[in-house]
Design a protein around this motif. Structure first.
Motif, PDB file in Angstrom:
ATOM      1  N   LYS A 114       0.808  -1.219   0.000  1.00 19.15           N
ATOM      2  CA  LYS A 114       0.000   0.000   0.000  1.00 19.15           C
ATOM      3  C   LYS A 114       0.847   1.277   0.000  1.00 19.15           C
ATOM      4  CE  LYS A 114      -3.560  -2.389   2.698  1.00 19.15           C
ATOM      5  NZ  LYS A 114      -4.267  -2.455   3.992  1.00 19.15           N
ATOM      6  N   VAL A 115       1.975   1.231   0.695  1.00 15.18           N
ATOM      7  CA  VAL A 115       2.835   2.407   0.797  1.00 15.18           C
ATOM      8  C   VAL A 115       4.249   2.045   0.358  1.00 15.18           C
ATOM      9  CG1 VAL A 115       1.481   3.433   2.669  1.00 15.18           C
ATOM     10  CG2 VAL A 115       3.404   1.915   3.221  1.00 15.18           C
ATOM     11  N   ALA A 116       5.072   3.067   0.114  1.00 19.19           N
ATOM     12  CA  ALA A 116       6.450   2.846  -0.347  1.00 19.19           C
ATOM     13  C   ALA A 116       7.428   3.050   0.808  1.00 19.19           C
ATOM     14  CB  ALA A 116       6.779   3.797  -1.493  1.00 19.19           C
ATOM     15  N   PHE A 117       8.141   1.993   1.171  1.00 18.42           N
ATOM     16  CA  PHE A 117       9.117   2.071   2.249  1.00 18.42           C
ATOM     17  C   PHE A 117      10.470   2.564   1.736  1.00 18.42           C
ATOM     18  CE2 PHE A 117       6.255  -0.934   4.398  1.00 18.42           C
ATOM     19  CZ  PHE A 117       6.239  -0.378   5.674  1.00 18.42           C
ATOM     20  N   THR A 118      11.152   3.328   2.577  1.00 20.92           N
ATOM     21  CA  THR A 118      12.527   3.737   2.296  1.00 20.92           C
ATOM     22  C   THR A 118      13.464   2.608   2.713  1.00 20.92           C
ATOM     23  OG1 THR A 118      12.935   4.669   4.501  1.00 20.92           O
ATOM     24  CG2 THR A 118      11.896   6.108   2.855  1.00 20.92           C
ATOM     25  N   GLU A 119      14.759   2.836   2.564  1.00 24.26           N
ATOM     26  CA  GLU A 119      15.726   1.908   3.123  1.00 24.26           C
ATOM     27  C   GLU A 119      15.564   1.893   4.645  1.00 24.26           C
ATOM     28  OE1 GLU A 119      19.652   2.953   1.866  1.00 24.26           O
ATOM     29  OE2 GLU A 119      19.218   2.623  -0.258  1.00 24.26           O
ATOM     30  N   ALA A 230      11.532   1.444   8.818  1.00 26.27           N
ATOM     31  CA  ALA A 230      11.843   2.400   7.750  1.00 26.27           C
ATOM     32  C   ALA A 230      10.864   3.557   7.790  1.00 26.27           C
ATOM     33  CB  ALA A 230      11.785   1.701   6.386  1.00 26.27           C
ATOM     34  N   TRP A 231      11.148   4.574   6.989  1.00 27.91           N
ATOM     35  CA  TRP A 231      10.200   5.652   6.794  1.00 27.91           C
ATOM     36  C   TRP A 231       9.302   5.310   5.613  1.00 27.91           C
ATOM     37  CZ3 TRP A 231      13.616  10.696   7.528  1.00 27.91           C
ATOM     38  CH2 TRP A 231      13.992  10.773   8.869  1.00 27.91           C
ATOM     39  N   VAL A 232       8.274   6.112   5.397  1.00 23.88           N
ATOM     40  CA  VAL A 232       7.249   5.764   4.409  1.00 23.88           C
ATOM     41  C   VAL A 232       6.937   6.952   3.510  1.00 23.88           C
ATOM     42  CG1 VAL A 232       4.841   5.064   4.112  1.00 23.88           C
ATOM     43  CG2 VAL A 232       6.212   4.034   5.923  1.00 23.88           C
ATOM     44  N   THR A 233       6.803   6.688   2.209  1.00 19.78           N
ATOM     45  CA  THR A 233       6.393   7.717   1.257  1.00 19.78           C
ATOM     46  C   THR A 233       5.154   7.257   0.503  1.00 19.78           C
ATOM     47  OG1 THR A 233       7.696   6.855  -0.607  1.00 19.78           O
ATOM     48  CG2 THR A 233       8.810   8.362   0.919  1.00 19.78           C
TER      49      THR A 233
END
Length: 282
Positions: A114-119, A230-233
């Motif tokens: 659903k969301v895009a994870f960072t490293e 991780a962070w999320v975009t």
């Protein structure tokens, strides 16, 4: 049976509100050029996850906050940081309420669709904890018939639910109830005041809790495996995710990231920069 604390219900209401009205607040997201044009980076944070991000003297501080300040300086913009319950963060970034989520979110297959994870920025383990004077509960198997609590929507929730299923497959009754709270500090309070008998807390939170209250807690086991944070975009904002990943790699190369890890955790972390996303991830 699963029951929700009062604050957890508030978190559900907030999350639903973001999904319903997100388009009215879609003032963030887009490209790095968009952020620079606005002159403001807007991020969503749950500042209740020490030492990653937490409140000290009415300010958000922590490991993640130091990384964020590095990025803001690099962009040359002001920071608009919205401190919100965890349950509203992922709906918020999808609704473009934030440019990205700058809080430590566990990478799971369901979320990654659903969301895009960072490293990854960190790691965590889900620990089972009781009050130190509770001699009746000696190990993980003793949660049978007990009231257990953790944060709603966290990595710890599916970890304890899966462990409970495993107990039942062994012919045991499992926990009596699972209470879900809005934040981990709420879970700690519930354990200490007797509302729950077993708490499921992330390892980083537990270490700090045990330092602050050395005679309050006793660890009885772990559920699940190590999880990467991780962070999320927003999946549509590919340039924003690339900027975060590139900056994390830059900080790793110049030693800044290792120094921050030593500052907040007392040691460095061995975090992957590839092959960290589950199958089917965005």
């Amino acid at each position: 049976m699963i029951t929700f604390g009062k604050k957890a219900l508030t978190g559900i209401t907030l999350a639903l509100g973001l999904l319903s009205y997100g388009s009215a607040y879609a003032a963030a997201g887009g490209s790095i050029a968009d952020i620079k044009a606005r002159g403001v980076l807007t991020v969503g944070t749950e500042a209740a996850y020490e030492p990653y991000e937490f409140i000290r003297n009415d300010k958000i501080v922590g490991y993640g906050e130091d990384i964020l300040q590095y990025m803001v300086k690099k962009l040359g913009v002001k920071l608009n940081q919205l401190n919100q319950p965890f349950q509203g963060l992922l709906p918020g970034v999808l609704a473009r309420k934030f440019d990205f989520v700058a809080t430590s979110v566990g990478i799971t297959q369901e979320r990654a669709k659903k969301v895009a994870f960072t490293e990854p920025v960190g790691e965590v383990r889900s620990m089972l904890v009781v009050k130190k004077d509770n001699a009746a509960i000696k190990d993980a198997a003793d949660i049978t018939g007990r009231i257990v609590g953790t944060q709603m929507g966290s990595l710890a929730q599916p970890a304890i639910e899966d462990y409970n299923k495993a107990l039942k497959k062994e012919g045991k009754s499992g926990y009596a109830d699972l209470k879900l709270y809005q934040s981990y500090p709420d879970v700690s309070v519930a354990l200490l005041n007797g509302t729950i008998q077993v708490a499921v807390l992330p390892s980083n939170v537990l270490v700090l809790e045990m330092k602050q209250k050395p005679d309050a807690y006793r660890v009885i086991g772990q559920v699940g495996e190590r999880r990467l944070l991780a962070w999320v975009t927003n999946p549509k904002d590919k340039e924003v995710r690339s900027f975060i990943n590139d900056t994390l790699n830059e900080m790793q190369a110049n030693g800044t990231l290792a120094n921050l890890q030593k500052k907040w955790f007392g040691e460095t972390m061995d975090l992957p920069t590839k092959d960290y996303l589950p199958k089917g991830a965005l």
